[in-house]
Write a protein that holds these residues in place. Sequence first.
Motif, PDB file in Angstrom:
ATOM      1  N   VAL A   1      26.641  47.622  49.771  1.00  0.00           N
ATOM      2  CA  VAL A   1      27.887  48.209  50.274  1.00  0.00           C
ATOM      3  C   VAL A   1      29.018  47.184  50.298  1.00  0.00           C
ATOM      4  CG1 VAL A   1      26.753  50.037  51.581  1.00  0.00           C
ATOM      5  CG2 VAL A   1      27.348  47.906  52.740  1.00  0.00           C
ATOM      6  N   ASN A   2      28.706  45.930  50.587  1.00  0.00           N
ATOM      7  CA  ASN A   2      29.761  44.920  50.598  1.00  0.00           C
ATOM      8  C   ASN A   2      30.303  44.653  49.199  1.00  0.00           C
ATOM      9  OD1 ASN A   2      29.758  44.648  53.358  1.00  0.00           O
ATOM     10  ND2 ASN A   2      28.398  42.888  53.366  1.00  0.00           N
ATOM     11  N   VAL A   3      29.431  44.611  48.210  1.00  0.00           N
ATOM     12  CA  VAL A   3      29.883  44.355  46.836  1.00  0.00           C
ATOM     13  C   VAL A   3      30.616  45.574  46.280  1.00  0.00           C
ATOM     14  CG1 VAL A   3      29.093  43.892  44.476  1.00  0.00           C
ATOM     15  CG2 VAL A   3      28.173  42.562  46.378  1.00  0.00           C
ATOM     16  N   VAL A   4      30.053  46.751  46.442  1.00  0.00           N
ATOM     17  CA  VAL A   4      30.704  47.968  45.933  1.00  0.00           C
ATOM     18  C   VAL A   4      32.041  48.198  46.638  1.00  0.00           C
ATOM     19  CG1 VAL A   4      30.518  50.489  45.781  1.00  0.00           C
ATOM     20  CG2 VAL A   4      28.569  49.061  45.162  1.00  0.00           C
ATOM     21  N   GLY A   5      32.057  48.053  47.952  1.00  0.00           N
ATOM     22  CA  GLY A   5      33.300  48.228  48.697  1.00  0.00           C
ATOM     23  C   GLY A   5      34.359  47.212  48.310  1.00  0.00           C
ATOM     24  N   SER A   6      33.942  45.992  48.042  1.00  0.00           N
ATOM     25  CA  SER A   6      34.892  44.959  47.608  1.00  0.00           C
ATOM     26  C   SER A   6      35.466  45.286  46.231  1.00  0.00           C
ATOM     27  CB  SER A   6      34.207  43.591  47.580  1.00  0.00           C
ATOM     28  OG  SER A   6      33.854  43.204  48.895  1.00  0.00           O
ATOM     29  N   PHE A   7      34.623  45.815  45.348  1.00  0.00           N
ATOM     30  CA  PHE A   7      35.095  46.224  44.022  1.00  0.00           C
ATOM     31  C   PHE A   7      36.152  47.326  44.152  1.00  0.00           C
ATOM     32  CE2 PHE A   7      35.029  48.901  40.278  1.00  0.00           C
ATOM     33  CZ  PHE A   7      35.070  47.979  39.237  1.00  0.00           C
ATOM     34  N   VAL A   8      35.844  48.331  44.959  1.00  0.00           N
ATOM     35  CA  VAL A   8      36.773  49.447  45.156  1.00  0.00           C
ATOM     36  C   VAL A   8      38.077  48.951  45.766  1.00  0.00           C
ATOM     37  CG1 VAL A   8      37.157  51.597  46.441  1.00  0.00           C
ATOM     38  CG2 VAL A   8      34.960  51.186  45.302  1.00  0.00           C
ATOM     39  N   LEU A   9      37.988  48.110  46.775  1.00  0.00           N
ATOM     40  CA  LEU A   9      39.192  47.590  47.421  1.00  0.00           C
ATOM     41  C   LEU A   9      40.003  46.724  46.458  1.00  0.00           C
ATOM     42  CD1 LEU A   9      40.765  47.666  50.042  1.00  0.00           C
ATOM     43  CD2 LEU A   9      39.464  45.679  50.799  1.00  0.00           C
ATOM     44  N   GLY A  10      39.315  45.935  45.647  1.00  0.00           N
ATOM     45  CA  GLY A  10      40.016  45.134  44.646  1.00  0.00           C
ATOM     46  C   GLY A  10      40.770  46.003  43.654  1.00  0.00           C
ATOM     47  N   ALA A  11      40.127  47.086  43.219  1.00  0.00           N
ATOM     48  CA  ALA A  11      40.771  48.005  42.275  1.00  0.00           C
ATOM     49  C   ALA A  11      41.970  48.702  42.914  1.00  0.00           C
ATOM     50  CB  ALA A  11      39.758  49.032  41.773  1.00  0.00           C
ATOM     51  N   LEU A  12      41.793  49.150  44.147  1.00  0.00           N
ATOM     52  CA  LEU A  12      42.882  49.842  44.826  1.00  0.00           C
ATOM     53  C   LEU A  12      44.091  48.939  45.036  1.00  0.00           C
ATOM     54  CD1 LEU A  12      40.941  51.873  47.528  1.00  0.00           C
ATOM     55  CD2 LEU A  12      42.291  52.817  45.649  1.00  0.00           C
ATOM     56  N   THR A  13      43.845  47.743  45.507  1.00  0.00           N
ATOM     57  CA  THR A  13      44.958  46.842  45.825  1.00  0.00           C
ATOM     58  C   THR A  13      45.594  46.222  44.587  1.00  0.00           C
ATOM     59  OG1 THR A  13      43.452  44.996  46.207  1.00  0.00           O
ATOM     60  CG2 THR A  13      44.085  46.318  48.125  1.00  0.00           C
ATOM     61  N   ALA A  14      44.902  46.291  43.452  1.00  0.00           N
ATOM     62  CA  ALA A  14      45.477  45.754  42.217  1.00  0.00           C
ATOM     63  C   ALA A  14      46.360  46.769  41.525  1.00  0.00           C
ATOM     64  CB  ALA A  14      44.371  45.296  41.272  1.00  0.00           C
ATOM     65  N   GLY A  15      46.493  47.926  42.105  1.00  0.00           N
ATOM     66  CA  GLY A  15      47.412  48.890  41.527  1.00  0.00           C
ATOM     67  C   GLY A  15      46.780  50.131  40.962  1.00  0.00           C
ATOM     68  N   LEU A  16      45.495  50.339  41.206  1.00  0.00           N
ATOM     69  CA  LEU A  16      44.874  51.580  40.743  1.00  0.00           C
ATOM     70  C   LEU A  16      45.609  52.767  41.362  1.00  0.00           C
ATOM     71  CD1 LEU A  16      42.584  52.619  38.959  1.00  0.00           C
ATOM     72  CD2 LEU A  16      41.119  52.647  40.965  1.00  0.00           C
ATOM     73  N   SER A  17      46.120  52.556  42.571  1.00  0.00           N
ATOM     74  CA  SER A  17      46.920  53.588  43.217  1.00  0.00           C
ATOM     75  C   SER A  17      48.105  52.936  43.922  1.00  0.00           C
ATOM     76  CB  SER A  17      46.089  54.362  44.234  1.00  0.00           C
ATOM     77  OG  SER A  17      46.918  55.286  44.906  1.00  0.00           O
ATOM     78  N   ASP A  18      49.283  53.493  43.674  1.00  0.00           N
ATOM     79  CA  ASP A  18      50.480  53.037  44.378  1.00  0.00           C
ATOM     80  C   ASP A  18      50.802  53.956  45.553  1.00  0.00           C
ATOM     81  OD1 ASP A  18      50.859  50.899  42.662  1.00  0.00           O
ATOM     82  OD2 ASP A  18      52.103  52.061  41.282  1.00  0.00           O
ATOM     83  N   ASN A  19      50.006  54.982  45.725  1.00  0.00           N
ATOM     84  CA  ASN A  19      50.212  55.964  46.775  1.00  0.00           C
ATOM     85  C   ASN A  19      49.724  55.392  48.107  1.00  0.00           C
ATOM     86  OD1 ASN A  19      49.770  58.154  48.578  1.00  0.00           O
ATOM     87  ND2 ASN A  19      49.736  59.565  46.842  1.00  0.00           N
ATOM     88  N   SER A  20      50.618  55.261  49.064  1.00  0.00           N
ATOM     89  CA  SER A  20      50.239  54.646  50.338  1.00  0.00           C
ATOM     90  C   SER A  20      49.208  55.485  51.091  1.00  0.00           C
ATOM     91  CB  SER A  20      51.469  54.397  51.211  1.00  0.00           C
ATOM     92  OG  SER A  20      52.062  55.613  51.599  1.00  0.00           O
ATOM     93  N   ALA A  21      49.247  56.804  50.922  1.00  0.00           N
ATOM     94  CA  ALA A  21      48.254  57.653  51.591  1.00  0.00           C
ATOM     95  C   ALA A  21      46.864  57.401  51.017  1.00  0.00           C
ATOM     96  CB  ALA A  21      48.633  59.128  51.451  1.00  0.00           C
TER      97      ALA A  21
END
Length: 117
Positions: free
Chosen positions: A35-55
Amino acid sequence: MNPIFLVGVGGMLGALSRHLVGQSLPGERRDTLVVNVVGSFVLGALTAGLSDNSAVLTLFGTGFCGAFTTFSSFAFETVRLYERGKRRRAVGNAAVNLVGALVAVALGSAAATLLSV
């Protein structure tokens, strides 16, 4: 939409997902690492611009990833290993979790960057 609601819904989904991973991966410390590795991957993708939507960032970044990943379990498991005299395993557990999470953030960020090109 109200950010408190988004964090709450994301947190509920993350906590339930965390529980399901724990149920499907028997054995000590495997579920925490996953969960720590998968969650970190997802968070890395999100914060790198996968989504610009603040919601979306609030729902999945803060809510889901915050509840899905588990620093407290990782810290507890590492301390318990150390207290039981399994010092090398404790250091190994800490190293694998921290390095794995950092690498996953970098990979998630790189994946998001590639997808946005």
